[in-house]
Scaffold this motif. Sequence first.
Motif, PDB file in Angstrom:
ATOM      1  N   ALA A 129       1.166   4.056  -2.993  1.00  0.00           N
ATOM      2  CA  ALA A 129       1.004   5.495  -2.765  1.00  0.00           C
ATOM      3  C   ALA A 129       2.201   6.267  -3.317  1.00  0.00           C
ATOM      4  CB  ALA A 129       0.833   5.775  -1.273  1.00  0.00           C
TER       5      ALA A 129
ATOM      6  N   ASP B 101       3.755   7.068   4.365  1.00  0.00           N
ATOM      7  CA  ASP B 101       4.005   6.225   3.190  1.00  0.00           C
ATOM      8  C   ASP B 101       5.496   6.131   2.870  1.00  0.00           C
ATOM      9  OD1 ASP B 101       1.326   5.583   2.842  1.00  0.00           O
ATOM     10  OD2 ASP B 101       0.962   7.259   1.478  1.00  0.00           O
TER      11      ASP B 101
ATOM     12  N   ASP C 121       0.829  -1.209   0.000  1.00  0.00           N
ATOM     13  CA  ASP C 121       0.000   0.000   0.000  1.00  0.00           C
ATOM     14  C   ASP C 121       0.867   1.264   0.000  1.00  0.00           C
ATOM     15  OD1 ASP C 121      -2.310  -1.529  -0.011  1.00  0.00           O
ATOM     16  OD2 ASP C 121      -2.552  -1.449   2.162  1.00  0.00           O
ATOM     17  N   ALA C 122       1.948   1.241   0.771  1.00  0.00           N
ATOM     18  CA  ALA C 122       2.850   2.394   0.812  1.00  0.00           C
ATOM     19  C   ALA C 122       3.551   2.570  -0.532  1.00  0.00           C
ATOM     20  CB  ALA C 122       3.880   2.232   1.928  1.00  0.00           C
TER      21      ALA C 122
ATOM     22  N   GLU D  10       0.092  11.589   5.757  1.00  0.00           N
ATOM     23  CA  GLU D  10       0.048  10.401   4.901  1.00  0.00           C
ATOM     24  C   GLU D  10       1.346  10.261   4.111  1.00  0.00           C
ATOM     25  OE1 GLU D  10      -4.650   9.990   3.721  1.00  0.00           O
ATOM     26  OE2 GLU D  10      -3.435  11.456   2.659  1.00  0.00           O
TER      27      GLU D  10
ATOM     28  N   GLY E  67       7.280   2.634   3.159  1.00  0.00           N
ATOM     29  CA  GLY E  67       7.739   2.124   1.870  1.00  0.00           C
ATOM     30  C   GLY E  67       9.236   1.904   1.763  1.00  0.00           C
TER      31      GLY E  67
END
Length: 120
Positions: free
Chosen positions: A20, A64, A16-17, A60, A68
């Motif tokens: 993004a 991220d 998900d990271a 956010e 990440g």
Amino acid sequence: MMASEARFAVALKNPDAVAAIVTALRHVYGDEIARLMLVEGMSLADLIDAMFSAPLTHREAVRDITDGLDDFVISPDLGLMWHLRYVYSDEPGSLHVVDMEIATPNGTLASRDVWLRLPS
């Protein structure tokens, strides 16, 4: 799976990271430049700038990036012991992150000195 598809199958720790990050890079630089940055590499400073320019909240973007990093190949090799350090705004008591650096037993690296790319 065909051989040409197999080389793109990479297990991500934080998909998900990474998604993004990819979306932010595509938003800021376009598809071709984003792809080049992910494959050939970019500085942590460039990633931070892109994430802060993307349509994400500041919180956010920081989350991220932090989540990440485990999925990127980092140069120079940091070894086993390193720590991501946040650089905050100059305002007294501010928790507004403006940059990041990496602390190692051998010293601290500025975001412009850290190179990131997705594994191939």
